[in-house]
Write an enzyme that holds these catalytic residues in place. Structure first.
Site, PDB file in Angstrom:
ATOM      1  N   PHE A 133      36.056  47.055  39.681  1.00 18.55           N
ATOM      2  CA  PHE A 133      35.287  46.102  38.880  1.00 18.55           C
ATOM      3  C   PHE A 133      35.032  44.857  39.722  1.00 18.55           C
ATOM      4  CE2 PHE A 133      34.314  42.551  36.207  1.00 18.55           C
ATOM      5  CZ  PHE A 133      33.349  43.091  35.377  1.00 18.55           C
ATOM      6  N   ASP A 218      38.693  41.311  46.968  1.00 21.29           N
ATOM      7  CA  ASP A 218      38.265  40.643  45.736  1.00 21.29           C
ATOM      8  C   ASP A 218      39.517  40.232  44.974  1.00 21.29           C
ATOM      9  OD1 ASP A 218      37.460  39.861  43.224  1.00 21.29           O
ATOM     10  OD2 ASP A 218      36.037  41.514  42.923  1.00 21.29           O
ATOM     11  N   LYS A 247      37.347  32.980  38.770  1.00 24.13           N
ATOM     12  CA  LYS A 247      38.188  32.832  37.573  1.00 24.13           C
ATOM     13  C   LYS A 247      39.077  31.589  37.600  1.00 24.13           C
ATOM     14  CE  LYS A 247      37.599  37.242  35.499  1.00 24.13           C
ATOM     15  NZ  LYS A 247      37.337  38.512  36.163  1.00 24.13           N
TER      16      LYS A 247
HETATM   17  C1  PLP Z   1      36.018  39.032  36.561  1.00 23.99           C
HETATM   18  C2  PLP Z   1      35.890  39.688  37.871  1.00 23.99           C
HETATM   19  C3  PLP Z   1      34.700  39.638  38.605  1.00 23.99           C
HETATM   20  C4  PLP Z   1      33.431  39.013  38.058  1.00 23.99           C
HETATM   21  O1  PLP Z   1      33.580  37.684  37.750  1.00 23.99           O
HETATM   22  P1  PLP Z   1      32.513  36.972  36.768  1.00 23.99           P
HETATM   23  O2  PLP Z   1      32.892  35.523  36.810  1.00 23.99           O
HETATM   24  O3  PLP Z   1      32.688  37.574  35.417  1.00 23.99           O
HETATM   25  O4  PLP Z   1      31.163  37.242  37.333  1.00 23.99           O
HETATM   26  C5  PLP Z   1      34.679  40.224  39.856  1.00 23.99           C
HETATM   27  N1  PLP Z   1      35.767  40.827  40.361  1.00 23.99           N
HETATM   28  C6  PLP Z   1      36.935  40.892  39.692  1.00 23.99           C
HETATM   29  C7  PLP Z   1      38.104  41.563  40.319  1.00 23.99           C
HETATM   30  C8  PLP Z   1      37.029  40.340  38.418  1.00 23.99           C
HETATM   31  O5  PLP Z   1      38.165  40.436  37.737  1.00 23.99           O
END
Ligand code: PLP
Length: 392
Positions: A133, A218, A247
């Protein structure tokens, strides 16, 4: 209010039927005055708690000074943010954006450009993981393996190779002369808090170094204290070539994201080649600076580590729980599927005063703000136990 919200907004979410009006620390209060312990923390955006006083003070002070300049000009919060975040990551420089997906897009663009300019690759490809994700843009959902996230949004962006998560061999086999990067989550959050096998991140590091390709981590959800370290990669002492952050970087106040890398990588982006109107704005940087100060003190990393052990031990002992995965104050809990779905368990937990979110099938995810007290954490697990009893 639930009915009006559902009638006048697209149904791209399926919220629990609670209408929050106020929040402080690890607790939220609904419009009727009922209190709930927040065990989702905005998918780890609220690591330092709702209304964290240090972060709010920084935001409030900045609101009265200057909130937006665009990057057409410098502003007085930017240098400290760039240097502070780069230092926290042990990297030369950062590139600020707003949402996580934008930071992932930035990482992809940087990797491709680095591939073209430094490696001389014509058609760069990036190796990504099953069940990943990374966000919701058209390019990112092009390499999602979740039909809900991907189906119906074609045509898809080419240039990605999907391999099994947790297998170093799968990465080795997928690398070809056009590969420029491996992009992965050091712990897969949305997939159900999947922790890869011990040594995997170390192997990925070795493979990427040997092949002269970029290791992009990520850490949007796994980073910034959640797992008991600043970064989930720290658990293996591994340093990726690029961190992708978001985040919690925004302190639960504003969206703040960034990539961090060394100059030989991020230096491929020159004026006019990438950007964002809001990226690195004064309010975002002031909030980000408060977050960086908090992380430099290390108290929340320690809390997450210590309370995390307590959380995991207690969850494992619960009747009805099959598996518990995760690190620090982050747990993916598989409930016996013959008892209830994750959604049903989350609804029962809500009735018990705890807010959490299911992921797939019978998995629930717990990620309370790292400010949570030990007593409140115990209470949350007691409430989960009560919720599970409803189905026994
Ligand atoms: C939440 C998330 C994203 C996307 O972040 P947004 O601010 O919702 O665009 C990307 N990678 C990971 C691992 C995430 O948990």
């Amino acid at each position: 209010m639930v009915e009006l919200s559902d009638r006048r907004s697209a149904h791209n979410y399926h919220p629990l039927p609670v209408v929050i009006a106020h929040a402080e620390g690890a607790w939220v209060t609904d419009v009727e005055g009922k209190r709930y312990l927040d065990c989702l923390a905005g998918y780890s955006s609220l690591n330092f708690g709702h209304g964290n006083p240090e972060i709010l003070a920084a935001a409030r002070a900045q609101l009265d000074r200057v909130t937006l300049t665009s990057r057409a000009f410098y502003h007085d919060q930017f240098a400290a943010f760039a240097a502070g975040l780069a230092d926290l990551c042990g990297k030369d420089m950062i590139l600020p954006m707003n949402t996580g997906a934008e930071a992932v897009e930035t990482a992809i663009k940087v990797a491709r450009k680095w591939g073209h300019e430094v490696k001389g690759v014509r058609e760069p490809n990036i190796i990504v993981m099953e069940d990943n994700f990374h966000g919701r843009t058209t390019t990112i959902v092009s390499f999602s393996t979740d039909p809900d996230a991907r189906d119906g949004y074609g045509p898809y962006t080419p240039g990605f190779k999907i391999v099994k998560y947790g297998s170093a061999d799968a990465i080795r086999d997928a690398i070809d002369e056009n590969t420029v990067a491996v992009l992965l989550e050091p712990i897969q959050g949305e997939a159900g808090v999947l922790v890869p096998p011990d040594g995997y991140l170390t192997q990925v590091r070795e493979i990427c170094t040997a092949a002269d390709i970029l290791f992009i981590a990520d850490e949007i959800q796994s980073g910034l204290g959640r797992t008991g370290q600043t970064f989930a990669c720290d658990h293996e002492g591994v340093v990726p070539d690029m961190y992708v952050l978001g985040k919690a970087l925004g302190g639960g106040v504003v969206p703040v994201s960034a990539v961090a890398a060394n100059a030989d990588v991020l230096g491929v982006i020159r004026p006019g080649q990438h950007g964002s109107t809001f990226g690195g704005n004064p309010l975002a940087c002031a909030v980000g600076n408060a977050v960086i100060n908090i992380l430099n003190r290390g108290e929340f990393q320690t809390r997450a580590r210590e309370l995390g052990e307590r959380l995991h031990d207690r969850l494992r002992a619960l009747p009805g729980v099959i598996t518990v995965r995760g690190r620090g104050l982050w747990a993916g809990v598989d409930i016996d599927p013959s008892l209830a779905t994750g959604r049903q368990v989350c609804e029962a937990m809500m009735r018990q005063g705890v807010l959490a979110k299911d992921t797939h099938g019978s998995t629930i995810r717990l990620a309370p703000p790292l400010v949570i007290s030990a007593a409140d954490l115990d209470w949350a697990v007691d409430r989960l136990e009560l919720a599970l009893k409803e189905f026994a």
